[in-house]
Motif scaffolding. Structure first.
Motif, PDB file in Angstrom:
ATOM      1  N   SER A 110      45.396  24.809  42.235  1.00 55.73           N
ATOM      2  CA  SER A 110      44.680  26.014  42.616  1.00 55.73           C
ATOM      3  C   SER A 110      43.387  26.131  41.820  1.00 55.73           C
ATOM      4  O   SER A 110      43.379  25.937  40.601  1.00 55.73           O
ATOM      5  CB  SER A 110      45.567  27.231  42.350  1.00 55.73           C
ATOM      6  OG  SER A 110      44.816  28.414  42.342  1.00 55.73           O
ATOM      7  N   VAL A 112      42.018  28.848  41.273  1.00 58.20           N
ATOM      8  CA  VAL A 112      42.257  30.016  40.429  1.00 58.20           C
ATOM      9  C   VAL A 112      42.880  29.589  39.106  1.00 58.20           C
ATOM     10  O   VAL A 112      42.530  30.103  38.039  1.00 58.20           O
ATOM     11  CB  VAL A 112      43.171  31.026  41.157  1.00 58.20           C
ATOM     12  CG1 VAL A 112      43.592  32.148  40.226  1.00 58.20           C
ATOM     13  CG2 VAL A 112      42.461  31.596  42.382  1.00 58.20           C
ATOM     14  N   GLU A 116      41.601  30.375  35.371  1.00 58.64           N
ATOM     15  CA  GLU A 116      42.439  31.108  34.423  1.00 58.64           C
ATOM     16  C   GLU A 116      42.633  30.321  33.126  1.00 58.64           C
ATOM     17  O   GLU A 116      42.630  30.895  32.034  1.00 58.64           O
ATOM     18  CB  GLU A 116      43.790  31.434  35.056  1.00 58.64           C
ATOM     19  CG  GLU A 116      43.712  32.529  36.108  1.00 58.64           C
ATOM     20  CD  GLU A 116      45.074  32.938  36.624  1.00 58.64           C
ATOM     21  OE1 GLU A 116      46.089  32.337  36.185  1.00 58.64           O
ATOM     22  OE2 GLU A 116      45.133  33.849  37.455  1.00 58.64           O
ATOM     23  N   ASP A 142      41.330  27.036  48.815  1.00 53.65           N
ATOM     24  CA  ASP A 142      41.126  27.424  47.408  1.00 53.65           C
ATOM     25  C   ASP A 142      41.729  26.390  46.463  1.00 53.65           C
ATOM     26  O   ASP A 142      42.173  26.715  45.368  1.00 53.65           O
ATOM     27  CB  ASP A 142      41.740  28.800  47.145  1.00 53.65           C
ATOM     28  CG  ASP A 142      43.184  28.895  47.617  1.00 53.65           C
ATOM     29  OD1 ASP A 142      43.669  27.940  48.252  1.00 53.65           O
ATOM     30  OD2 ASP A 142      43.831  29.928  47.363  1.00 53.65           O
ATOM     31  N   THR A 267      48.810  27.327  46.595  1.00 51.60           N
ATOM     32  CA  THR A 267      47.998  28.135  47.498  1.00 51.60           C
ATOM     33  C   THR A 267      48.861  28.893  48.496  1.00 51.60           C
ATOM     34  O   THR A 267      49.947  28.441  48.865  1.00 51.60           O
ATOM     35  CB  THR A 267      46.985  27.257  48.264  1.00 51.60           C
ATOM     36  OG1 THR A 267      46.184  28.087  49.105  1.00 51.60           O
ATOM     37  CG2 THR A 267      47.686  26.216  49.121  1.00 51.60           C
ATOM     38  N   ARG A 299      46.749  37.826  48.511  1.00 51.30           N
ATOM     39  CA  ARG A 299      46.709  36.870  47.407  1.00 51.30           C
ATOM     40  C   ARG A 299      45.420  37.038  46.604  1.00 51.30           C
ATOM     41  O   ARG A 299      45.414  36.943  45.372  1.00 51.30           O
ATOM     42  CB  ARG A 299      46.799  35.450  47.963  1.00 51.30           C
ATOM     43  CG  ARG A 299      46.876  34.335  46.934  1.00 51.30           C
ATOM     44  CD  ARG A 299      48.137  34.416  46.132  1.00 51.30           C
ATOM     45  NE  ARG A 299      47.873  34.698  44.730  1.00 51.30           N
ATOM     46  CZ  ARG A 299      48.772  35.158  43.891  1.00 51.30           C
ATOM     47  NH1 ARG A 299      49.994  35.416  44.293  1.00 51.30           N
ATOM     48  NH2 ARG A 299      48.466  35.382  42.636  1.00 51.30           N
ATOM     49  N   ASP A 303      44.956  37.690  42.662  1.00 54.00           N
ATOM     50  CA  ASP A 303      44.148  36.799  41.823  1.00 54.00           C
ATOM     51  C   ASP A 303      43.108  37.584  41.032  1.00 54.00           C
ATOM     52  O   ASP A 303      42.875  37.325  39.841  1.00 54.00           O
ATOM     53  CB  ASP A 303      43.455  35.738  42.687  1.00 54.00           C
ATOM     54  CG  ASP A 303      44.421  34.726  43.262  1.00 54.00           C
ATOM     55  OD1 ASP A 303      45.527  34.572  42.704  1.00 54.00           O
ATOM     56  OD2 ASP A 303      44.079  34.081  44.274  1.00 54.00           O
ATOM     57  N   TYR A 304      42.450  38.541  41.694  1.00 56.53           N
ATOM     58  CA  TYR A 304      41.454  39.358  40.993  1.00 56.53           C
ATOM     59  C   TYR A 304      42.104  40.236  39.923  1.00 56.53           C
ATOM     60  O   TYR A 304      41.518  40.477  38.858  1.00 56.53           O
ATOM     61  CB  TYR A 304      40.677  40.222  41.986  1.00 56.53           C
ATOM     62  CG  TYR A 304      39.432  39.564  42.542  1.00 56.53           C
ATOM     63  CD1 TYR A 304      38.432  39.090  41.702  1.00 56.53           C
ATOM     64  CD2 TYR A 304      39.236  39.435  43.923  1.00 56.53           C
ATOM     65  CE1 TYR A 304      37.279  38.494  42.204  1.00 56.53           C
ATOM     66  CE2 TYR A 304      38.091  38.835  44.438  1.00 56.53           C
ATOM     67  CZ  TYR A 304      37.114  38.368  43.576  1.00 56.53           C
ATOM     68  OH  TYR A 304      35.973  37.775  44.077  1.00 56.53           O
ATOM     69  N   ARG A 306      44.796  39.487  38.105  1.00 55.01           N
ATOM     70  CA  ARG A 306      45.071  38.618  36.953  1.00 55.01           C
ATOM     71  C   ARG A 306      43.785  38.288  36.211  1.00 55.01           C
ATOM     72  O   ARG A 306      43.738  38.272  34.975  1.00 55.01           O
ATOM     73  CB  ARG A 306      45.760  37.341  37.418  1.00 55.01           C
ATOM     74  CG  ARG A 306      47.209  37.527  37.816  1.00 55.01           C
ATOM     75  CD  ARG A 306      47.768  36.277  38.461  1.00 55.01           C
ATOM     76  NE  ARG A 306      47.729  35.133  37.580  1.00 55.01           N
ATOM     77  CZ  ARG A 306      48.734  34.750  36.803  1.00 55.01           C
ATOM     78  NH1 ARG A 306      49.851  35.450  36.792  1.00 55.01           N
ATOM     79  NH2 ARG A 306      48.634  33.680  36.035  1.00 55.01           N
ATOM     80  N   GLN A 307      42.729  38.024  36.971  1.00 45.83           N
ATOM     81  CA  GLN A 307      41.441  37.725  36.350  1.00 45.83           C
ATOM     82  C   GLN A 307      40.935  38.916  35.545  1.00 45.83           C
ATOM     83  O   GLN A 307      40.416  38.755  34.435  1.00 45.83           O
ATOM     84  CB  GLN A 307      40.430  37.346  37.435  1.00 45.83           C
ATOM     85  CG  GLN A 307      39.072  36.907  36.909  1.00 45.83           C
ATOM     86  CD  GLN A 307      38.067  36.771  38.036  1.00 45.83           C
ATOM     87  OE1 GLN A 307      37.613  37.769  38.592  1.00 45.83           O
ATOM     88  NE2 GLN A 307      37.737  35.535  38.395  1.00 45.83           N
TER      89      GLN A 307
END
Length: 426
Positions: A110, A112, A116, A142, A267, A299, A303-304, A306-307
């Motif tokens: 990923s 992402v 991370e 992604d 993904t 999703r 993801d945002y 966690r970011q």
């Protein structure tokens, strides 16, 4: 071999086994000579001291998820290998072309995850740039393709600085990795899972790397109705159905919806083979494509989130007053697909905004006596992201290195730009 694939379709009431797992992990660390110094339940990580005096920070999410799915008789070996991998991963030695050549393997991961890992490196004291980021190239949807150092008990994603130290360009490392992969890979075995769905799990940790090979040329696919459409929720599993098979596509979407529960997440997007390469799938059935888009939107929000947690942690450590905005999902009445919204208020500077479908602009009313914003805002304007970029795109600077992408707000639209945006919104 495939029992665990079938098991994921049986939704059982799961017990909270975290405490048992952590106790087992601490006991195994002690047995192998590691001392667990701290455990952070919120980050689901622990710090252990190795016998050479060094420390290692390890995250347990993937191992815990895999541990839960295993039979009790096979859990002990998983934990033992996980602890051995912590020691092995620290003993890199000097990297060189000669030492890496036989250890290289290709990985699909990923994008992402790569971002991370970079943020965690920043939090750990690394430079706030991409000099130590995982070496990777964009692949599809992604996903990225990475060079992996494969050792008996550990797999490590090679970083840009590590390949530079070995004087090995990424493209060269990936070519050697593919040579090794083709030489070591068993022929993929697809098992029918019913309703046009097939699953493959016999490539172990390199199941997702099957995307780097050509179906029909490098390996045989099962009989499918239409072009191959794949779900690769984690690196250890690969599902496929035909593009003309609604029942099979529904099963793929079920897998995508719960992809985040899969160990070693890859993904939630579906991928389709176009005869030359795998790319992001667009389903011909409108209802199924709407569901696919909705899964990807959900999703993206996760993801945002966690970011944002990682960025907030980093800013707090460095005493930086930076607001990291969230992404919200909304659905219009009777509409099958949700849309994403983020908000920017006047009187702020430096806000980090996620890329959204729509941007909400809030013109705050400031009390001249206190300098504080009123409890109720003044004007509120909703515009599409492309419209905002067309009119006031200069107010939004892309933040380098982050994925999903963010933009730093350099200011707020003036009254003239506001009027133009308002006309566009109408």
């Amino acid at each position: 071999m495939f029992e665990w694939i079938k098991k994921r379709f049986v939704r059982e009431q799961a017990e909270d086994l975290t405490t048992e797992f952590v106790r087992t992990l601490i006991a195994e660390c002690r047995r192998q000579g590691l001392v667990v110094q701290s455990f952070d339940p919120s980050a689901r990580s622990f710090v252990a001291a190795l016998q050479d005096g060094s420390q290692v920070t390890a995250f347990i999410d993937n191992t815990f998820t895999e541990w839960q799915a295993r039979l009790p008789s096979r859990r002990e070996e998983l934990v033992a290998r996980f602890v051995r991998s912590l020691v092995e991963a620290r003993s890199h030695g000097t990297l060189s072309l000669e030492s890496l050549a036989d250890e290289l393997m290709p990985g699909i991961r990923s994008r992402v995850l790569v971002s991370e890992l970079m943020l965690r490196d920043w939090i750990g004291g690394g430079p706030a740039d991409d000099s130590r980021v995982t070496a990777s190239l964009p692949f599809a949807a992604d996903l990225v393709v990475c060079a992996i150092r494969d050792r008996p008990d550990s797999m490590s994603l090679l970083k840009v600085d590590e390949l530079a130290a070995a004087e090995m360009p990424l493209d060269r490392a990936l070519r050697q990795a593919m040579v090794n992969f083709r030489a070591r890979m068993p022929q993929p075995v697809f098992e029918p899972l019913g309703q046009g769905l097939f699953g493959c799990a016999n490539l172990g940790d390199y199941q997702s790397s099957l995307l780097l090979l050509a179906p029909g040329e490098d390996y045989a696919l099962p009989p499918l109705d239409g072009a191959p459409v794949a779900a690769v929720p984690g690196r250890n599993v690969f599902y496929v159905a035909g593009s003309n098979d609604p029942a099979g596509l529904v099963r793929l979407l079920e897998i995508s919806a719960s992809a985040a529960e899969t160990p070693h997440f890859c993904t939630a997007s579906l991928l389709q083979w176009n005869g030359e390469r795998w790319g992001g799938a667009t389903l011909a059935n409108a209802a199924l494509e709407a569901r696919h888009r909705d899964i990807r939107q959900q999703r993206l929000v996760a993801d945002y989130d966690r970011q944002k947690q990682l960025l907030d942690h980093y800013h707090q450590l460095h005493g930086q007053d930076v607001f990291v905005a969230s992404l919200q999902l909304y659905r219009a009445k009777d509409e099958p697909v949700s849309f994403s919204v983020t908000t920017l208020a006047s009187g702020t500077h430096g806000t980090l905004l996620p890329r959204a479908d729509r941007l909400a602009l809030v013109w705050q009313v400031i009390d001249p006596g206190t300098g504080l914003a009123a409890s109720k805002p003044g004007d509120v304007l909703h515009v599409t992201w492309p419209d905002a970029m067309t009119i006031v795109g200069g107010l939004f600077a892309p933040v380098p290195h982050l994925y999903p992408p963010r933009f730093r707000a350099l200011g707020f639209p003036d009254r003239d730009a506001w009027a133009r945006l308002e006309a566009m919104a109408r």
